[in-house]
Design a protein around this motif. Structure first.
Motif, mmCIF file in Angstrom:
data_model
loop_
_atom_site.group_PDB
_atom_site.id
_atom_site.type_symbol
_atom_site.label_atom_id
_atom_site.label_comp_id
_atom_site.label_asym_id
_atom_site.label_seq_id
_atom_site.Cartn_x
_atom_site.Cartn_y
_atom_site.Cartn_z
ATOM 1 N N GLU A 150 -5.660 10.753 -3.607
ATOM 2 C CA GLU A 150 -4.694 9.668 -3.471
ATOM 3 C C GLU A 150 -5.360 8.311 -3.619
ATOM 4 O O GLU A 150 -4.823 7.392 -4.237
ATOM 5 N N GLN A 193 -9.969 15.953 3.224
ATOM 6 C CA GLN A 193 -10.834 15.056 2.481
ATOM 7 C C GLN A 193 -10.459 15.013 0.999
ATOM 8 O O GLN A 193 -10.408 13.959 0.368
ATOM 9 N N THR A 247 -7.162 13.118 0.474
ATOM 10 C CA THR A 247 -7.329 11.671 0.670
ATOM 11 C C THR A 247 -8.051 11.047 -0.514
ATOM 12 O O THR A 247 -7.678 9.975 -1.007
ATOM 13 N N LEU A 279 -0.874 4.903 3.756
ATOM 14 C CA LEU A 279 -1.916 5.893 3.502
ATOM 15 C C LEU A 279 -3.075 5.727 4.489
ATOM 16 O O LEU A 279 -3.653 6.717 4.987
ATOM 17 N N TYR A 282 -4.456 8.386 7.196
ATOM 18 C CA TYR A 282 -5.875 8.782 7.259
ATOM 19 C C TYR A 282 -6.410 8.633 8.683
ATOM 20 O O TYR A 282 -7.157 9.505 9.196
#
Length: 912
Positions: free
Chosen positions: A861, A855, A858, A811, A815
């Motif tokens: 998550e 955004q 993210t 992740l 990002y």
């Protein structure tokens, strides 16, 4: 070696000098010399007459004749058959030589010359063949004496003569021809065939093939049937020999002559018919012959079962049941022996045959207005008869009627309706108008005097058969209430409670009147209770509702004055209160009963009662019910010559071979009690050994209580473990001491008997200690298993954390890639702003929208990930605390986990 020299050798061995000269020897030798060598025929015949006379009167002469006379006489029989007088005289001498003289007065250790002569003659097959050939002679006395000689040989050397006759062609055929001879010859041949066919299957087959059935029943008819004399009895003895354990002969009789001639021997002219001794003998023999037909054959015969069913069905179709009921119920003149035999025959006739069971249950006796069901009449015999043997025989009928006959049991139980108090105390003579059940309850509800207690005991035996293996009947009878025998007792009493009260009454009666002997009353009542409580929790609950019942049974088991079987049966009932107990009420549940047994009796002593009972005469000698052996003529005569079957001496109340007791403790009941005993041992030891809480889960002491600090919990858990270890050590010490005592006892020669006597007790104690030891060991094993489970969970959480770490890294990379893309887009926007104006889409708006969506995705998550991490962290912390309590180094287990995760140092800032 010839016949004479062999005999001389035997005589010399017995008497020490085979050449001993005596006056008898010289005289016998002189007579034999005259018979062999005399020129004058008259002198030879005179010598034969003198020899016959002295041999018939003197044992010494018999002995001397056997040493030297057989070759001489056999030579006459073989070479001088044309001289009838000489042959007849020689045969008469042989008869005298084979007939014992004053046999009853002879010392038991003295040699019997007649038996020695019989043995010697039977060893020569040529002699047997020669004798059989003489049966074809025309002279009456030649045939008669020959049959007498063969009968004497059979009496003393049965197997040898049977083999010899089988080896001779037409030997049995010649004997069968004698059955059609003159009366005296016929009777002698009949007696000979009776001896010859005993336990000789091959001879039986030949005799049957020769048409013996027709000849037997023809002779019986000629002699007057059951009114005849000894000849009819001999015919029936021969018939029993042919049918005993022989299915093929039974089939042949059934398909040729049929059963009618046999059944006709049982016919009587009604209630006015008188029974002479001879008639009684014939009827008993006929009933025993019918009993053989109902056996079907030998145990090993594959036709036995089918043959048994067919025979029983045909016998009932031929109205046998009517004749039997006439003999045992309706005829007032029938002797006890006949009534008992007829009742036993009825019991065997209905056993395992549903059609016959239905026939008996529907049979009605008497005439209007005194008609009643046959079962009522048989029950009245049980309750009224003064003969113990008649009670046993009538009880046999109900035992076989109820065995595996649930419909019949339910039919009888449905009639169990209490009568009003006025009828309850009415005399037994007025029970003719009662139903079966009312009559039975009347017998159970009588007052507790001497005679009435015996009647109650007999009624209890019948009730046992009705309740056996039938839960529906048990539940039904459980609701029956009896009127109180005296107004002072108040409310009605449940039948079950009344039955238990009779146990105490029987004990007091036996103490007051020991000569009367109530040794069979308590066992019969205990058998009823065992049968009633078996697999019936409601009956157990009803039994325990009266606390004195339990107390009395505990005392009965502990009472050393009671017989072995009484204590053992009472112990079985206590065990049933444990294994069939479904109550959760305090003081009545199975654990409470087991505790009461342990406290009052002690487990070791309690289990010893079972061992004592197993070693008792009644249990060790119990065998499957078998028909009685056929009566011989003399036995039948002695049985019929008395008014009643010999009653048992009741002077010793502790004697265990009582006829009623041996009937009560049949093989079915003994095997049932043995199976119960195994079940009781297992359940009581389990209930006593296991703690009140279920050991299948973690003990309550091992669980952390609400509000308890970790430090206090660990301290308490440590104390609990120390206590468990202490108890384990104590039990190990007790076990070691017991083993040492057993070893010491085993090493002492003088204590072997004591060791054997106490072996059962030691085994029970060792088993109890072993089970007690298993409890803490099981708890330790469970704690170890729990520890392994925690370690397994820790490993699982470790693996889960690694997976989460990998997901987090992926992740993070995504990002960073998104940030780089955003950065590139910003540069492109700046370039476009510095360049010429574009007519395309609004780049700023697209950039802002894309950045906003990225955004949001993210953040969502990351939030999910943080929630999962929080939950896992709580589990890890709780697990770490538990592992610390169990003595594991948590830091060592978690060492390196953070480094492996490789989280960036600024994770916290990003989360903020």
């Amino acid at each position: 070696m010839n016949l004479a020299s062999r005999y001389k050798g035997v005589v010399g061995f017995v008497f020490g000098n085979e050449n001993s000269g005596s006056s008898e020897d010289s005289y016998i030798e002189g007579l034999l010399d005259r018979i062999s060598n005399s020129v004058l025929a008259e002198d030879r015949k005179t010598a034969i007459t003198e020899l016959q006379s002295i041999v018939a009167e003197s044992q010494a002469a018999q002995l001397a004749f056997g040493a030297m006379g057989f070759p001489v006489l056999m030579g006459i029989l073989k070479g001088e058959q044309n001289d009838v007088e000489m042959v007849r005289g020689a045969l008469e001498i042989l008869v005298s030589a084979l007939t014992p003289i004053d046999h009853a007065k002879m010392p038991t250790n003295e040699v019997q010359p007649a038996l020695m002569n019989t043995d010697l003659l039977s060893r020569e097959p040529e002699s047997i063949s020669l004798l059989l050939s003489l049966l074809s002679e025309e002279d009456f006395y030649v045939r008669y004496y020959t049959l007498q000689i063969l009968t004497a040989l059979l009496t003393n050397s049965q197997n040898r003569l049977q083999e010899a006759i089988l080896s001779i062609p037409q030997g049995i055929t010649r004997l069968m021809d004698m059955l059609m001879d003159r009366e005296v010859i016929r009777n002698e041949a009949l007696l000979l065939l009776t001896y010859l066919t005993r336990e000789a299957e091959e001879i039986q087959k030949i005799v049957v093939f020769e048409g013996v059935f027709e000849k037997i029943f023809s002779i019986i008819k000629e002699e007057g049937g059951s009114e005849g004399g000894a000849v009819v009895q001999d015919c029936l003895e021969l018939l029993k020999n042919l049918l005993c354990s022989n299915a093929s002969n039974q089939v042949l009789l059934r398909e040729t002559i049929g059963f009618d001639p046999l059944i006709s021997l049982l016919k009587i002219r009604g209630s006015t018919d008188r029974f002479t001794q001879h008639k009684t003998i014939k009827i008993i023999s006929a009933l025993e012959t019918i009993g053989l037909l109902m056996m079907g054959g030998s145990e090993a015969d594959p036709q036995k079962d089918s043959n048994k069913i067919t025979n029983k069905t045909i016998l009932v179709q031929k109205k046998l049941l009517d004749h039997l009921l006439m003999l045992c119920v309706e005829s007032p003149w029938a002797p006890i022996a006949v009534r008992c035999s007829a009742l036993k025959c009825i019991g065997d006739l209905v056993a395992g045959n549903q059609n016959n069971l239905d026939a008996l249950s529907s049979k009605v006796l008497g005439v209007e207005p005194q008609m009643e069901p046959a079962l009522n009449s048989i029950l009245r015999i049980i309750l009224r008869t003064s003969s113990m043997q008649e009670f046993i025989a009538a009880d046999h009928v109900f035992k076989n009627f109820c065995e595996k006959n649930m419909d019949g049991q339910s039919l009888l139980a449905s009639t169990l309706i209490p009568q009003p108090l006025s009828m309850t105390h009415a005399p037994l003579e007025e029970d003719v108008n009662m139903s079966f059940g009312s009559m039975l309850l009347h017998g159970l509800a009588l007052s507790e005097s001497n005679g009435d207690l015996e009647t109650c005991c007999r009624a209890a035996s019948v009730l046992t058969h009705i309740l056996k293996d039938n839960t529906q009947c048990k539940e039904r009878v459980l609701q029956i209430e009896l009127e109180s025998p005296a107004p002072s007792f108040g409310a009605p009493e449940l039948l079950l409670h009344r039955i238990v009260r009779y146990l105490a009454v029987a004990s007091s009666m036996k103490e007051k009147d020991g000569t009367r002997g109530y040794s069979y009353v308590q066992p019969i009542i205990l058998k009823l209770l065992i049968t009633w409580l078996a697999d019936c929790p409601s009956a157990v609950q009803c039994f325990l509702d009266s606390r004195p019942h339990l107390t009395y049974l505990l005392e009965l088991v502990s009472n050393t004055s009671s017989t072995v079987c009484v204590r053992g049966l009472a112990a079985i009932i206590l065990g049933e209160c444990v294994i069939y107990n479904k109550s959760s009420e305090s003081g009545k549940d199975c654990v409470s009963i087991a505790d009461a047994i342990r406290q009052k009796i002690g487990l070791t002593s309690y289990f010893l009662k079972f061992d004592e009972m197993q070693r008792s005469f009644l249990f060790s000698s119990a065998k499957p019910a078998e028909p009685h052996k056929p009566l011989t003529t003399s036995a039948a005569a002695s049985m019929a010559g008395v008014e009643d079957v010999a009653e048992y001496d009741l002077s010793d109340p502790k004697t265990e071979d009582h006829p009623i007791l041996t009937s009560t403790f049949d093989s079915l009941f003994v095997n049932f009690v043995k199976s119960l005993e195994v079940h009781i041992r297992e359940n009581i030891i389990d209930d006593y050994s296991l703690p009140k809480t279920d050991v299948a889960v973690v003990p309550a002491e091992a669980e952390q209580m609400d509000g308890e600090s970790d430090k206090d919990y660990i301290k308490r858990l440590k104390a609990f473990m120390e206590k468990q270890c202490s108890e384990i050590q104590k039990l190990l010490g007790q076990n070691a001491t017991l083993a040492e005592d057993l070893t010491r006892a085993g090493g002492s020669g003088n204590s072997q008997t004591k060791l054997r006597e106490g072996s059962s007790s030691d085994q029970v104690l060792a088993e109890t200690l072993r089970r007690d030891l298993q409890v803490p060991l099981q708890q330790i094993e469970m704690l170890k298993a729990e520890k392994d489970k925690f370690e397994s969970e820790a490993s699982m959480y470790h693996n889960s954390a690694g997976k989460l770490e990998s997901d987090l890294k992926s992740l993070s990379d995504a990002y960073n890639s998104l940030e780089q893309t955003n950065h590139d887009l910003e540069k492109q926007v700046e370039t476009l702003k510095n360049g010429e104006t574009s007519t395309g889409p609004d780049v700023e708006a697209i950039k802002a929208k894309a950045q906003e969506e990225a955004q949001k995705e993210t953040e969502a998550e990351l939030n999910d990930l943080l929630v999962c991490l929080g939950q896992e962290q709580n589990k890890v912390e709780k697990l770490s605390s538990r592992l610390s309590e169990l003595g594991e180094d948590v830091d060592k287990l978690l060492e390196g986990i953070g480094d492996e995760m490789g989280l960036p140092e600024d994770d916290d800032e990003e989360e903020d």
